[in-house]
Design a protein around this motif. Structure first.
Motif, short mmCIF file in Angstrom:
data_model
loop_
_atom_site.label_atom_id
_atom_site.label_comp_id
_atom_site.label_asym_id
_atom_site.label_seq_id
_atom_site.Cartn_x
_atom_site.Cartn_y
_atom_site.Cartn_z
N GLY A 125 -32.69 12.27 -29.70
CA GLY A 125 -33.78 11.47 -29.14
C GLY A 125 -33.75 11.45 -27.63
N PHE A 126 -32.56 11.32 -27.07
CA PHE A 126 -32.43 11.32 -25.61
C PHE A 126 -32.89 12.65 -25.02
CE2 PHE A 126 -30.01 12.09 -21.72
CZ PHE A 126 -30.44 10.99 -20.97
N CYS A 127 -32.48 13.74 -25.66
CA CYS A 127 -32.90 15.07 -25.19
C CYS A 127 -34.42 15.23 -25.30
CB CYS A 127 -32.21 16.16 -25.99
SG CYS A 127 -30.45 16.28 -25.67
N SER A 128 -35.00 14.72 -26.39
CA SER A 128 -36.45 14.82 -26.58
C SER A 128 -37.20 14.02 -25.52
CB SER A 128 -36.83 14.30 -27.97
OG SER A 128 -36.28 15.12 -28.97
N ILE A 129 -36.71 12.82 -25.22
CA ILE A 129 -37.35 12.01 -24.18
C ILE A 129 -37.27 12.71 -22.84
CG2 ILE A 129 -37.18 9.85 -22.87
CD1 ILE A 129 -36.19 8.53 -25.47
N THR A 130 -36.10 13.23 -22.52
CA THR A 130 -35.92 13.92 -21.24
C THR A 130 -36.87 15.11 -21.13
OG1 THR A 130 -33.60 13.26 -21.21
CG2 THR A 130 -34.22 15.07 -19.77
N TYR A 131 -36.95 15.90 -22.19
CA TYR A 131 -37.84 17.06 -22.20
C TYR A 131 -39.30 16.64 -22.06
CZ TYR A 131 -39.94 21.48 -23.63
OH TYR A 131 -40.69 22.62 -23.68
N SER A 132 -39.67 15.56 -22.76
CA SER A 132 -41.05 15.06 -22.68
C SER A 132 -41.39 14.61 -21.26
CB SER A 132 -41.24 13.88 -23.64
OG SER A 132 -40.97 14.27 -24.96
N ILE A 133 -40.44 13.99 -20.58
CA ILE A 133 -40.66 13.56 -19.20
C ILE A 133 -40.83 14.77 -18.30
CG2 ILE A 133 -39.56 12.44 -17.21
CD1 ILE A 133 -38.33 10.44 -19.24
N LEU A 134 -40.00 15.78 -18.50
CA LEU A 134 -40.12 17.00 -17.70
C LEU A 134 -41.48 17.68 -17.91
CD1 LEU A 134 -36.53 18.50 -18.09
CD2 LEU A 134 -37.52 17.40 -16.06
N LEU A 135 -42.00 17.61 -19.13
CA LEU A 135 -43.33 18.17 -19.43
C LEU A 135 -44.46 17.29 -18.92
CD1 LEU A 135 -42.97 19.39 -23.14
CD2 LEU A 135 -43.04 20.79 -21.08
N LYS A 136 -44.13 16.05 -18.59
CA LYS A 136 -45.11 15.04 -18.17
C LYS A 136 -46.16 14.80 -19.25
CE LYS A 136 -44.34 15.84 -13.35
NZ LYS A 136 -44.86 16.25 -12.06
N ASP A 137 -45.70 14.84 -20.50
CA ASP A 137 -46.54 14.53 -21.66
C ASP A 137 -46.23 13.10 -22.07
OD1 ASP A 137 -47.84 14.28 -24.08
OD2 ASP A 137 -47.24 16.26 -24.80
N TRP A 138 -47.01 12.16 -21.55
CA TRP A 138 -46.67 10.75 -21.70
C TRP A 138 -46.86 10.23 -23.11
CZ3 TRP A 138 -43.50 10.13 -18.13
CH2 TRP A 138 -43.68 10.74 -16.91
N LEU A 139 -47.75 10.84 -23.88
CA LEU A 139 -47.85 10.45 -25.29
C LEU A 139 -46.58 10.87 -26.05
CD1 LEU A 139 -51.56 11.22 -26.19
CD2 LEU A 139 -50.46 9.00 -25.98
N LEU A 140 -46.07 12.03 -25.71
CA LEU A 140 -44.84 12.49 -26.33
C LEU A 140 -43.64 11.64 -25.88
CD1 LEU A 140 -44.03 14.62 -28.35
CD2 LEU A 140 -43.61 16.20 -26.47
N VAL A 141 -43.65 11.23 -24.62
CA VAL A 141 -42.60 10.32 -24.13
C VAL A 141 -42.64 9.02 -24.94
CG1 VAL A 141 -41.84 8.90 -22.19
CG2 VAL A 141 -42.54 11.26 -21.78
N LEU A 142 -43.85 8.49 -25.15
CA LEU A 142 -44.00 7.26 -25.92
C LEU A 142 -43.53 7.45 -27.36
CD1 LEU A 142 -45.05 4.34 -26.04
CD2 LEU A 142 -47.27 5.29 -26.65
N ALA A 143 -43.91 8.55 -27.97
CA ALA A 143 -43.51 8.82 -29.36
C ALA A 143 -42.00 8.98 -29.46
CB ALA A 143 -44.21 10.08 -29.87
N ASN A 144 -41.41 9.78 -28.59
CA ASN A 144 -39.96 9.99 -28.63
C ASN A 144 -39.20 8.73 -28.22
OD1 ASN A 144 -39.98 12.68 -29.52
ND2 ASN A 144 -40.35 13.41 -27.45
N GLY A 145 -39.76 8.01 -27.27
CA GLY A 145 -39.12 6.76 -26.84
C GLY A 145 -39.10 5.72 -27.94
N SER A 146 -40.19 5.61 -28.68
CA SER A 146 -40.21 4.64 -29.77
C SER A 146 -39.27 5.05 -30.89
CB SER A 146 -41.64 4.46 -30.30
OG SER A 146 -42.15 5.67 -30.79
N ASN A 147 -39.15 6.33 -31.13
CA ASN A 147 -38.20 6.84 -32.13
C ASN A 147 -36.76 6.51 -31.69
OD1 ASN A 147 -36.98 8.23 -34.21
ND2 ASN A 147 -37.20 10.20 -33.21
#
Length: 80
Positions: free
Chosen positions: A40-62
């Motif tokens: 989950g931490f890796c997914s959040i980090t990757y989502s932030i790097l992509l600047k895909d905030w919906l994905l950050v929200l989804a991975n963050g909630s997970n």
């Protein structure tokens, strides 16, 4: 990609139901949950790097759900 988040949420249900039914976290694999948290931490980090905030929200909630389940049930068992 967002369907993966939905499937992940659904995958928590059997464990949540078992924890609620037995009221014990002794059956949880700590190693498994640590791996989920790392993933989950890796997914959040990757989502932030992509600047895909919906994905950050989804991975963050997970990540938050995994952390909550793990900490709440382990704390609950240790307080007895």
């Amino acid at each position: 990609m967002y369907y993966v988040t939905f499937i992940t949420y659904v995958s928590y249900l059997p464990q949540i139901f078992k924890l609620l039914k037995t009221k014990s976290s002794h059956d949880i694999s700590l190693t498994s949950y640590i791996m989920w948290l790392s993933s989950g931490f890796c997914s959040i980090t990757y989502s932030i790097l992509l600047k895909d905030w919906l994905l950050v929200l989804a991975n963050g909630s997970n990540f938050a759900l995994t952390t909550f389940l793990l900490s709440w049930y382990y704390r609950k068992d240790r307080s007895r």
